[in-house]
Design a protein around this motif. Sequence first.
Motif, PDB file in Angstrom:
ATOM      1  N   LYS A 184      11.927   3.730   2.388  1.00  9.43           N
ATOM      2  CA  LYS A 184      12.203   2.322   2.637  1.00  9.43           C
ATOM      3  C   LYS A 184      11.303   1.418   1.803  1.00  9.43           C
ATOM      4  O   LYS A 184      11.732   0.362   1.335  1.00  9.43           O
ATOM      5  CB  LYS A 184      12.027   2.011   4.128  1.00  9.43           C
ATOM      6  N   GLN A 185      10.042   1.818   1.623  1.00  5.49           N
ATOM      7  CA  GLN A 185       9.146   1.013   0.803  1.00  5.49           C
ATOM      8  C   GLN A 185       9.619   0.981  -0.639  1.00  5.49           C
ATOM      9  O   GLN A 185       9.637  -0.081  -1.280  1.00  5.49           O
ATOM     10  CB  GLN A 185       7.722   1.571   0.871  1.00  5.49           C
ATOM     11  N   ALA A 186      10.017   2.126  -1.180  1.00  4.86           N
ATOM     12  CA  ALA A 186      10.503   2.174  -2.560  1.00  4.86           C
ATOM     13  C   ALA A 186      11.754   1.311  -2.730  1.00  4.86           C
ATOM     14  O   ALA A 186      11.878   0.554  -3.703  1.00  4.86           O
ATOM     15  CB  ALA A 186      10.793   3.617  -2.955  1.00  4.86           C
ATOM     16  N   ASP A 187      12.688   1.390  -1.779  1.00  6.25           N
ATOM     17  CA  ASP A 187      13.909   0.589  -1.862  1.00  6.25           C
ATOM     18  C   ASP A 187      13.594  -0.902  -1.758  1.00  6.25           C
ATOM     19  O   ASP A 187      14.148  -1.722  -2.505  1.00  6.25           O
ATOM     20  CB  ASP A 187      14.876   0.993  -0.751  1.00  6.25           C
ATOM     21  N   SER A 188      12.704  -1.266  -0.844  1.00  7.50           N
ATOM     22  CA  SER A 188      12.380  -2.681  -0.637  1.00  7.50           C
ATOM     23  C   SER A 188      11.667  -3.269  -1.845  1.00  7.50           C
ATOM     24  O   SER A 188      11.989  -4.367  -2.300  1.00  7.50           O
ATOM     25  CB  SER A 188      11.518  -2.847   0.615  1.00  7.50           C
ATOM     26  N   LEU A 189      10.682  -2.554  -2.373  1.00  9.71           N
ATOM     27  CA  LEU A 189       9.930  -3.069  -3.520  1.00  9.71           C
ATOM     28  C   LEU A 189      10.803  -3.181  -4.758  1.00  9.71           C
ATOM     29  O   LEU A 189      10.653  -4.109  -5.556  1.00  9.71           O
ATOM     30  CB  LEU A 189       8.730  -2.166  -3.792  1.00  9.71           C
TER      31      LEU A 189
ATOM     32  N   PHE B  89       0.847  -1.190   0.000  1.00  9.59           N
ATOM     33  CA  PHE B  89       0.000   0.000   0.000  1.00  9.59           C
ATOM     34  C   PHE B  89       0.885   1.242   0.000  1.00  9.59           C
ATOM     35  O   PHE B  89       1.781   1.374   0.828  1.00  9.59           O
ATOM     36  CB  PHE B  89      -0.922   0.011   1.219  1.00  9.59           C
ATOM     37  N   PRO B  90       0.662   2.181  -0.911  1.00  9.98           N
ATOM     38  CA  PRO B  90       1.556   3.350  -1.020  1.00  9.98           C
ATOM     39  C   PRO B  90       1.617   4.140   0.275  1.00  9.98           C
ATOM     40  O   PRO B  90       0.595   4.451   0.882  1.00  9.98           O
ATOM     41  CB  PRO B  90       0.924   4.171  -2.159  1.00  9.98           C
ATOM     42  N   ARG B  91       2.842   4.451   0.703  1.00 14.80           N
ATOM     43  CA  ARG B  91       3.043   5.284   1.881  1.00 14.80           C
ATOM     44  C   ARG B  91       2.909   6.745   1.472  1.00 14.80           C
ATOM     45  O   ARG B  91       3.663   7.236   0.629  1.00 14.80           O
ATOM     46  CB  ARG B  91       4.431   5.048   2.492  1.00 14.80           C
ATOM     47  N   LEU B  92       1.946   7.439   2.060  1.00 11.23           N
ATOM     48  CA  LEU B  92       1.692   8.837   1.727  1.00 11.23           C
ATOM     49  C   LEU B  92       2.248   9.725   2.823  1.00 11.23           C
ATOM     50  O   LEU B  92       2.188   9.384   4.008  1.00 11.23           O
ATOM     51  CB  LEU B  92       0.186   9.087   1.570  1.00 11.23           C
ATOM     52  N   PRO B  93       2.794  10.875   2.480  1.00 14.12           N
ATOM     53  CA  PRO B  93       3.266  11.802   3.512  1.00 14.12           C
ATOM     54  C   PRO B  93       2.094  12.361   4.290  1.00 14.12           C
ATOM     55  O   PRO B  93       0.963  12.392   3.789  1.00 14.12           O
ATOM     56  CB  PRO B  93       3.969  12.905   2.704  1.00 14.12           C
ATOM     57  N   PRO B  94       2.297  12.788   5.538  1.00 14.29           N
ATOM     58  CA  PRO B  94       1.184  13.336   6.328  1.00 14.29           C
ATOM     59  C   PRO B  94       0.619  14.592   5.696  1.00 14.29           C
ATOM     60  O   PRO B  94       1.351  15.457   5.224  1.00 14.29           O
ATOM     61  CB  PRO B  94       1.831  13.631   7.691  1.00 14.29           C
ATOM     62  N   LEU B  95      -0.717  14.664   5.683  1.00  9.63           N
ATOM     63  CA  LEU B  95      -1.384  15.835   5.115  1.00  9.63           C
ATOM     64  C   LEU B  95      -1.412  16.989   6.094  1.00  9.63           C
ATOM     65  O   LEU B  95      -1.581  18.132   5.716  1.00  9.63           O
ATOM     66  CB  LEU B  95      -2.820  15.465   4.700  1.00  9.63           C
ATOM     67  N   TRP B  96      -1.272  16.702   7.361  1.00  7.67           N
ATOM     68  CA  TRP B  96      -1.236  17.754   8.373  1.00  7.67           C
ATOM     69  C   TRP B  96      -0.454  17.231   9.576  1.00  7.67           C
ATOM     70  O   TRP B  96      -0.167  16.049   9.686  1.00  7.67           O
ATOM     71  CB  TRP B  96      -2.639  18.190   8.788  1.00  7.67           C
ATOM     72  N   SER B  97      -0.121  18.101  10.465  1.00  8.20           N
ATOM     73  CA  SER B  97       0.618  17.751  11.678  1.00  8.20           C
ATOM     74  C   SER B  97      -0.084  18.370  12.872  1.00  8.20           C
ATOM     75  O   SER B  97      -0.400  19.548  12.862  1.00  8.20           O
ATOM     76  CB  SER B  97       2.066  18.253  11.596  1.00  8.20           C
ATOM     77  N   VAL B  98      -0.347  17.553  13.879  1.00  7.51           N
ATOM     78  CA  VAL B  98      -1.014  18.017  15.091  1.00  7.51           C
ATOM     79  C   VAL B  98      -0.118  17.697  16.275  1.00  7.51           C
ATOM     80  O   VAL B  98       0.317  16.564  16.450  1.00  7.51           O
ATOM     81  CB  VAL B  98      -2.392  17.340  15.270  1.00  7.51           C
ATOM     82  N   GLN B  99       0.149  18.680  17.097  1.00  5.36           N
ATOM     83  CA  GLN B  99       1.001  18.494  18.263  1.00  5.36           C
ATOM     84  C   GLN B  99       0.159  18.193  19.492  1.00  5.36           C
ATOM     85  O   GLN B  99      -1.002  18.577  19.578  1.00  5.36           O
ATOM     86  CB  GLN B  99       1.843  19.756  18.516  1.00  5.36           C
TER      87      GLN B  99
ATOM     88  N   GLN C  35      10.496  -0.249  15.707  1.00  5.42           N
ATOM     89  CA  GLN C  35      10.485   1.126  15.220  1.00  5.42           C
ATOM     90  C   GLN C  35      11.229   1.249  13.891  1.00  5.42           C
ATOM     91  O   GLN C  35      10.813   1.995  13.001  1.00  5.42           O
ATOM     92  CB  GLN C  35      11.129   2.054  16.259  1.00  5.42           C
ATOM     93  N   LYS C  36      12.316   0.527  13.748  1.00  2.25           N
ATOM     94  CA  LYS C  36      13.155   0.650  12.559  1.00  2.25           C
ATOM     95  C   LYS C  36      12.518  -0.001  11.337  1.00  2.25           C
ATOM     96  O   LYS C  36      12.503   0.588  10.246  1.00  2.25           O
ATOM     97  CB  LYS C  36      14.521   0.017  12.834  1.00  2.25           C
ATOM     98  N   ASP C  37      11.978  -1.220  11.510  1.00  2.00           N
ATOM     99  CA  ASP C  37      11.528  -1.989  10.354  1.00  2.00           C
ATOM    100  C   ASP C  37      10.026  -1.922  10.110  1.00  2.00           C
ATOM    101  O   ASP C  37       9.578  -2.217   8.992  1.00  2.00           O
ATOM    102  CB  ASP C  37      11.936  -3.463  10.522  1.00  2.00           C
ATOM    103  N   VAL C  38       9.249  -1.578  11.128  1.00  2.00           N
ATOM    104  CA  VAL C  38       7.795  -1.531  10.952  1.00  2.00           C
ATOM    105  C   VAL C  38       7.299  -0.091  10.950  1.00  2.00           C
ATOM    106  O   VAL C  38       6.770   0.392   9.942  1.00  2.00           O
ATOM    107  CB  VAL C  38       7.080  -2.354  12.054  1.00  2.00           C
ATOM    108  N   VAL C  39       7.473   0.611  12.073  1.00  2.00           N
ATOM    109  CA  VAL C  39       7.029   2.008  12.128  1.00  2.00           C
ATOM    110  C   VAL C  39       7.830   2.865  11.157  1.00  2.00           C
ATOM    111  O   VAL C  39       7.289   3.766  10.511  1.00  2.00           O
ATOM    112  CB  VAL C  39       7.163   2.550  13.572  1.00  2.00           C
ATOM    113  N   GLY C  40       9.116   2.563  11.019  1.00  2.00           N
ATOM    114  CA  GLY C  40       9.965   3.341  10.121  1.00  2.00           C
ATOM    115  C   GLY C  40       9.902   2.926   8.666  1.00  2.00           C
ATOM    116  O   GLY C  40      10.718   3.389   7.855  1.00  2.00           O
ATOM    117  N   TYR C  41       8.943   2.067   8.306  1.00  2.00           N
ATOM    118  CA  TYR C  41       8.782   1.636   6.908  1.00  2.00           C
ATOM    119  C   TYR C  41       8.065   2.743   6.127  1.00  2.00           C
ATOM    120  O   TYR C  41       6.879   2.666   5.834  1.00  2.00           O
ATOM    121  CB  TYR C  41       7.991   0.332   6.875  1.00  2.00           C
ATOM    122  N   ASP C  42       8.806   3.792   5.802  1.00  2.00           N
ATOM    123  CA  ASP C  42       8.229   4.969   5.176  1.00  2.00           C
ATOM    124  C   ASP C  42       8.338   4.887   3.656  1.00  2.00           C
ATOM    125  O   ASP C  42       8.623   3.817   3.084  1.00  2.00           O
ATOM    126  CB  ASP C  42       8.912   6.240   5.694  1.00  2.00           C
ATOM    127  N   GLN C  43       8.118   6.020   2.971  1.00  2.00           N
ATOM    128  CA  GLN C  43       8.142   6.048   1.513  1.00  2.00           C
ATOM    129  C   GLN C  43       9.472   5.566   0.952  1.00  2.00           C
ATOM    130  O   GLN C  43       9.513   4.749   0.026  1.00  2.00           O
ATOM    131  CB  GLN C  43       7.863   7.476   1.022  1.00  2.00           C
TER     132      GLN C  43
END
Length: 754
Positions: free
Chosen positions: A602-607, A234-244, A592-600
């Motif tokens: 890392k996904q592109a490199d892995s695929l 499933f494509p990893r999308l960047p956050p559309l907004w940030s809430v603190q 955190q490194k391999d699951v939570v950190g599986y961002d755009q």
Amino acid sequence: MTNSKRSSSADVDTRSTEYSTVDATKTASFEQLALGQKVSFRPERNDAKWYRKLLALPAYYWVLIAQVVVVLPHAAHLPLWLIGFAAVSIAAQLPYIKAKFKKLSHLKRIYQSVQMLGFLLGLLGLWLTYNTAFGLDMGVAFLVLCLVSKLWELYKRRDAYVVLNLSLFVLAALFLMDQGLLTTLEVIVGAIIVLLAFIALNDDSNASGDGRLRTLGVLGVGALPLLVVLFLFFPRLPPLWSVQLSGQQATTGVSDSMSPGDFANLGQSTELAFRVEFDGERPPQQQLYWRGLVFSDFDGVTWRPAPQKDQWSSRLQAPAWIQNAFATVPDESRAAPVNYKVILEPTQQNWLFGLDYPFSEQPDINTTSEFTLSKDQPVTQQLRYDVLQFAQMRIDPVLTEASRRENLALPNEGNPQARALAKQLFEQSGSDPVRYIAAIEQWINRTDFRYTLSPPRLNTNRIDEFLFETKAGFCEHYSSSFTFMLRAAGIPARVVAGYQGGEPSRNGNVWEVRQMDAHAWTEVWLEGQGWVRVDPTAFVAPERVEQGMNTMTQQQGAAMFGSGASAQINYQQYQMLQTLRRLSDQASYYWQKDVVGYDQDKQADSLLKWFNISSIMQQIIWLATSAVSVMAILVIVIWYRRRKRWHPADLPLAQLSKRVAKHDKLLARKDNEGQLAWLERLASAIDSRQNNGVHSAMSQLTDSSDPIVIQTKLIEIRQNYRQLRYGRLSTFDSSHSEYQERLKQLKKDVRALL
């Protein structure tokens, strides 16, 4: 005999009547329990184990259990009054409590009033707690308030479905606060309980609870492959907004002030502060000073940062103090800086940590004029950032007059002995700052000072009491006293707080810094050199800097924690917690490194590496194909497991019935008809049709049109089948030679008809 049969028949009728009554009661048990009506629940087996009794609970109790499991993990970050309201709301739904209200109208009227009052007061409480109508933690708290308020109108099954669906959203909201491994386990347990509540709602008449775990297993086995496919493709999308977050969480680690005893408390904690991944070779242990805060203001008791300091971001033009610092860097160091990545645990604070002197090219990270790193918003979730270190850099080679005054300031009164000693040693050193620093080191070495995690309590003149009375302290005692004596001699000095050292992870590929590595040292300004790091702790305990806090603690043992039995207990507790934390932190790191950190990225490199996927269209095609394939496999597996399984002796007869049905459906075996009864009916039908001159369908099943031959075959089939299913051979294993011989004969007779 007749009376016995009648009695037996009457007993059966009575039992069936009782069972139907019980089933009817259990079918209505959810509504009855929800209305506080007493419905006695008894498991079918009183000797059943506790988990079987738990599974057999009515659906109403499962809904309440699900609420406890869903709300409880939120207690770590939600206000206590909201958790208390949730506990009261769940307890009020117990049938025993509801049964106190005799009249139904009375019950609903009271509960509706409590619901409205509780919700309105809850909204007011959220506003007073967070002082805002927006924010991440405010939104999560509001969601929990809605769930808790809905419980006050839990009367029918549709109300339970609403509550359980809302519970799934409340569970998912945990990931908005934290994505750690522990949170994931809490969500998994909560989801399992909610699913069991859903299953119980659709199976409330099942008094034994049999099959509920099997249904849960089927759902889980079907969902896991799809979960893996969606995670990978499933494509990893960047956050559309940030809430603190609203900043109501407790801070952890190094704080924005330093008093004697603060770092000693951290020194007894094995909690992880941050991890570091070095791109190249790691600097030596004694050079690992992780700079966090600079304390210039001292009131006689507490050190605090200066009130104002400049900041610079890489997206802006470099100010003069940045340019002056980079001008001191040798060309070889500028061409090959030390690159590393810091994975910082949540601190609820703005400042970050990096090796002296840290720089970051990330636009959301600022470098202060004291050469520390900071963010605009507090670190509420695990943060990864890249840092550069340029060796042999000198900062502030020219000290401004304002900075000089700031780093020479001392209270007008207090600590007279330390002031006198500073004046004496400075005069003996010929007013030379370098010789004066060496004189202080020599004086400390001649005196019986001790490094400990359990220093004695200090009162008013803390510097004097430490230097001349207790002579036992942690890093903040030494850095505070040393900085005081430098300022008393007219030498600009300040305290730097952060961490020192660390240790490799269990597999050795990551550097881990824990709270026990918290440290404070001194920076002294020298003419022509700028700010220079001097660690007075190394005067007393050089092994603390050279080997690290963990190694030093292991060597000195309980002596580091004081004296007596309490010191031994604290040391044993420290060792146990350290082992457990290292194991949990290692698992958390990979999560955190391999699951939570599986961002755009890392996904592109892995695929690309695994599937040679280089475009988003290929990724979507792979996603759709994999999802359809997984679903098809699941359907096939479910069909295969649910297909009708034939006994070896029944399968040939099933084939015979299917062949007969093609010619005459009336002669095929019915679903509720036994095999022997069907064979007898088939033989009778052949005789009847032959006597009436009707063309039999059976004449088309064999080369012989003689009904006697067909009847003979049917008789042999009945005999063989009876032996295999009900006779002596039925007790044999299907692989037994005699059993196999009779089965082959049965198949041969059937084939003769086919």
